[in-house]
Design a protein around this motif. Sequence first.
Motif, mmCIF file in Angstrom:
data_model
loop_
_atom_site.group_PDB
_atom_site.id
_atom_site.type_symbol
_atom_site.label_atom_id
_atom_site.label_comp_id
_atom_site.label_asym_id
_atom_site.label_seq_id
_atom_site.Cartn_x
_atom_site.Cartn_y
_atom_site.Cartn_z
ATOM 1 N N TYR A 98 0.774 -1.180 0.080
ATOM 2 C CA TYR A 98 -0.014 -0.055 -0.008
ATOM 3 C C TYR A 98 0.984 1.253 -0.077
ATOM 4 C CZ TYR A 98 -3.159 3.675 1.595
ATOM 5 O OH TYR A 98 -3.816 4.574 1.787
ATOM 6 N N LYS A 99 0.482 2.221 -1.018
ATOM 7 C CA LYS A 99 1.179 3.474 -0.814
ATOM 8 C C LYS A 99 0.502 4.487 -0.484
ATOM 9 C CE LYS A 99 4.104 1.750 -4.848
ATOM 10 N NZ LYS A 99 4.380 2.048 -6.023
ATOM 11 N N ILE A 100 0.760 5.163 0.699
ATOM 12 C CA ILE A 100 -0.057 6.448 1.172
ATOM 13 C C ILE A 100 0.106 7.623 0.183
ATOM 14 C CG2 ILE A 100 -0.215 8.102 3.051
ATOM 15 C CD1 ILE A 100 1.271 5.954 4.843
ATOM 16 N N ARG A 105 5.111 -0.816 5.062
ATOM 17 C CA ARG A 105 5.184 -1.980 4.074
ATOM 18 C C ARG A 105 3.820 -2.660 4.206
ATOM 19 N NH1 ARG A 105 9.409 -2.854 0.939
ATOM 20 N NH2 ARG A 105 8.642 -4.891 0.225
ATOM 21 N N SER A 106 2.829 -1.922 4.425
ATOM 22 C CA SER A 106 1.468 -2.683 4.737
ATOM 23 C C SER A 106 0.918 -3.183 3.330
ATOM 24 C CB SER A 106 0.709 -1.532 5.148
ATOM 25 O OG SER A 106 0.993 -0.865 6.371
ATOM 26 N N ASN A 107 0.150 -4.336 3.519
ATOM 27 C CA ASN A 107 -0.472 -4.958 2.481
ATOM 28 C C ASN A 107 -1.760 -4.315 2.013
ATOM 29 O OD1 ASN A 107 -1.901 -6.821 0.875
ATOM 30 N ND2 ASN A 107 -0.481 -8.598 1.346
#
Length: 240
Positions: free
Chosen positions: A34-36, A67-69
């Motif tokens: 995931y990209k903030i 580095r959240s999925n």
Amino acid sequence: MTFTLMQPYFFPYIGHFALIHSVEHFMFFDEVQYKIKSWMVRNRLLNTLRNDSIYIRANVTTVSGVRSNYLDIKLEPGNAWKHILVSQLQQYKRFAPFYHQTMELVESVLVTPCTHLAAFNKQSTEKTARWIGLTTLFSDFSSYQYQWEVRPEAHQWGLKVMERFGADDFINPPGGESFIGGEQYKLAGKRIGFIQPQLHPYCQKNEAFIPGLSILDVLMWNGKEKTGEMVKGYEVKWVS
């Protein structure tokens, strides 16, 4: 079979739907980092009061770690962010000829229960595609639970997945041409092409046309039938 693998985005721009139209099978690449502050969680609308744009977004719960999925990102509970989105869209009511028609789509998307961002983006993209008449097959990368002895590099995902899926041709957005070479596809007996959308200006009743806004802006000014024709305006540049 023509195929592509793309991340689910938040009410993406018209070029994304041109890509959907160009393939027979569109797979959502949902099992990624995931990209903030990316198109995963926000997009842009016209600011009808000024000659610029404003952001629309989904509110998500706090992301832990860098580095959240994507699949783990939850939408903020309640309807507060949905009410803000509807309020932002109401600015079109006085100016855009297809405001009420477009709000029918938006409302059908917002009432569909979703607890996670990726699921919301997938269902809203698919509903929008069907709304404008696209018949492309959709699927989710995460549903196949692929196992890899060696994890593919970033530029190899399209080739590796299409090989497992039995697709012949891969179509990618134009930005990928700078880092995805055609030689590895050619060696594998596959073709890769890069879509070249023809993003013509349309009437926004504004001093100057602002390109690249969410598909919702296109729908507000053009309606679903014309938008369905507009997404067909592209060429594919084959490099292998």
